[in-house]
Design a protein around this motif. Sequence first.
Motif, PDB file in Angstrom:
ATOM      1  N   UNK A   1     -18.750  -4.684   3.706  1.00 38.01           N
ATOM      2  CA  UNK A   1     -17.525  -5.440   3.436  1.00 38.01           C
ATOM      3  C   UNK A   1     -17.111  -5.289   1.973  1.00 38.01           C
ATOM      4  N   UNK A   2     -18.088  -5.363   1.071  1.00 38.97           N
ATOM      5  CA  UNK A   2     -17.790  -5.229  -0.362  1.00 38.97           C
ATOM      6  C   UNK A   2     -17.278  -3.828  -0.689  1.00 38.97           C
ATOM      7  N   UNK A   3     -17.924  -2.803  -0.162  1.00 40.65           N
ATOM      8  CA  UNK A   3     -17.522  -1.418  -0.443  1.00 40.65           C
ATOM      9  C   UNK A   3     -16.139  -1.133   0.120  1.00 40.65           C
ATOM     10  N   UNK A   4     -15.901  -1.564   1.353  1.00 35.33           N
ATOM     11  CA  UNK A   4     -14.587  -1.337   1.964  1.00 35.33           C
ATOM     12  C   UNK A   4     -13.503  -2.074   1.176  1.00 35.33           C
ATOM     13  N   UNK A   5     -13.806  -3.288   0.736  1.00 40.06           N
ATOM     14  CA  UNK A   5     -12.839  -4.043  -0.061  1.00 40.06           C
ATOM     15  C   UNK A   5     -12.504  -3.344  -1.362  1.00 40.06           C
ATOM     16  N   UNK A   6     -13.529  -2.842  -2.052  1.00 39.30           N
ATOM     17  CA  UNK A   6     -13.287  -2.121  -3.305  1.00 39.30           C
ATOM     18  C   UNK A   6     -12.494  -0.836  -3.055  1.00 39.30           C
ATOM     19  N   UNK A   7     -12.792  -0.160  -1.951  1.00 40.56           N
ATOM     20  CA  UNK A   7     -12.069   1.067  -1.623  1.00 40.56           C
ATOM     21  C   UNK A   7     -10.597   0.809  -1.362  1.00 40.56           C
ATOM     22  N   UNK A   8     -10.294  -0.222  -0.577  1.00 36.85           N
ATOM     23  CA  UNK A   8      -8.899  -0.551  -0.302  1.00 36.85           C
ATOM     24  C   UNK A   8      -8.179  -1.014  -1.565  1.00 36.85           C
ATOM     25  N   UNK A   9      -8.890  -1.749  -2.411  1.00 35.94           N
ATOM     26  CA  UNK A   9      -8.300  -2.218  -3.670  1.00 35.94           C
ATOM     27  C   UNK A   9      -7.961  -1.025  -4.573  1.00 35.94           C
ATOM     28  N   UNK A  10      -8.878  -0.072  -4.651  1.00 32.92           N
ATOM     29  CA  UNK A  10      -8.650   1.128  -5.455  1.00 32.92           C
ATOM     30  C   UNK A  10      -7.485   1.940  -4.894  1.00 32.92           C
ATOM     31  N   UNK A  11      -7.433   2.072  -3.574  1.00 34.20           N
ATOM     32  CA  UNK A  11      -6.349   2.819  -2.944  1.00 34.20           C
ATOM     33  C   UNK A  11      -4.999   2.167  -3.226  1.00 34.20           C
ATOM     34  N   UNK A  12      -4.955   0.837  -3.194  1.00 32.86           N
ATOM     35  CA  UNK A  12      -3.705   0.123  -3.482  1.00 32.86           C
ATOM     36  C   UNK A  12      -3.260   0.376  -4.920  1.00 32.86           C
ATOM     37  N   UNK A  13      -4.219   0.340  -5.859  1.00 30.06           N
ATOM     38  CA  UNK A  13      -3.880   0.585  -7.267  1.00 30.06           C
ATOM     39  C   UNK A  13      -3.350   1.997  -7.459  1.00 30.06           C
ATOM     40  N   UNK A  14      -3.999   2.978  -6.810  1.00 28.45           N
ATOM     41  CA  UNK A  14      -3.545   4.364  -6.923  1.00 28.45           C
ATOM     42  C   UNK A  14      -2.139   4.522  -6.339  1.00 28.45           C
ATOM     43  N   UNK A  15      -1.893   3.870  -5.210  1.00 31.80           N
ATOM     44  CA  UNK A  15      -0.577   3.958  -4.566  1.00 31.80           C
ATOM     45  C   UNK A  15       0.491   3.327  -5.456  1.00 31.80           C
ATOM     46  N   UNK A  16       0.172   2.191  -6.088  1.00 34.25           N
ATOM     47  CA  UNK A  16       1.139   1.518  -6.953  1.00 34.25           C
ATOM     48  C   UNK A  16       1.462   2.352  -8.179  1.00 34.25           C
ATOM     49  N   UNK A  17       0.488   3.121  -8.679  1.00 32.82           N
ATOM     50  CA  UNK A  17       0.713   3.987  -9.844  1.00 32.82           C
ATOM     51  C   UNK A  17       1.333   5.317  -9.454  1.00 32.82           C
ATOM     52  N   UNK A  18       1.482   5.564  -8.163  1.00 36.63           N
ATOM     53  CA  UNK A  18       2.090   6.801  -7.704  1.00 36.63           C
ATOM     54  C   UNK A  18       1.161   7.994  -7.738  1.00 36.63           C
ATOM     55  N   UNK A  19      -0.123   7.747  -7.788  1.00 31.99           N
ATOM     56  CA  UNK A  19      -1.112   8.827  -7.848  1.00 31.99           C
ATOM     57  C   UNK A  19      -1.634   9.219  -6.480  1.00 31.99           C
TER      58      UNK A  19
END
Length: 61
Positions: A42-60
């Motif tokens: 649960x922790x790893x998946x949460x961090x992964x989705x959080x990282x993906x959201x940040x990358x998407x928001x930055x347009x990367x």
Amino acid sequence: MKQIKWSLLMYAILAAVSIMGIGVAIAEKSLIGIAGCIIALIAIMGMGFKTKKKLRERGEL
């Protein structure tokens, strides 16, 4: 060709290892191991989705 996002790949590998750990813990009949692996997953998946959201928001992504 798309660029590999190494951080996302690492989260995916760690999540897969956690899922395998759940299977091993079930085979060993270890409730502590099962609970630990589920919490880790649960922790790893949460961090992964959080990282993906940040990358998407930055347009990367």
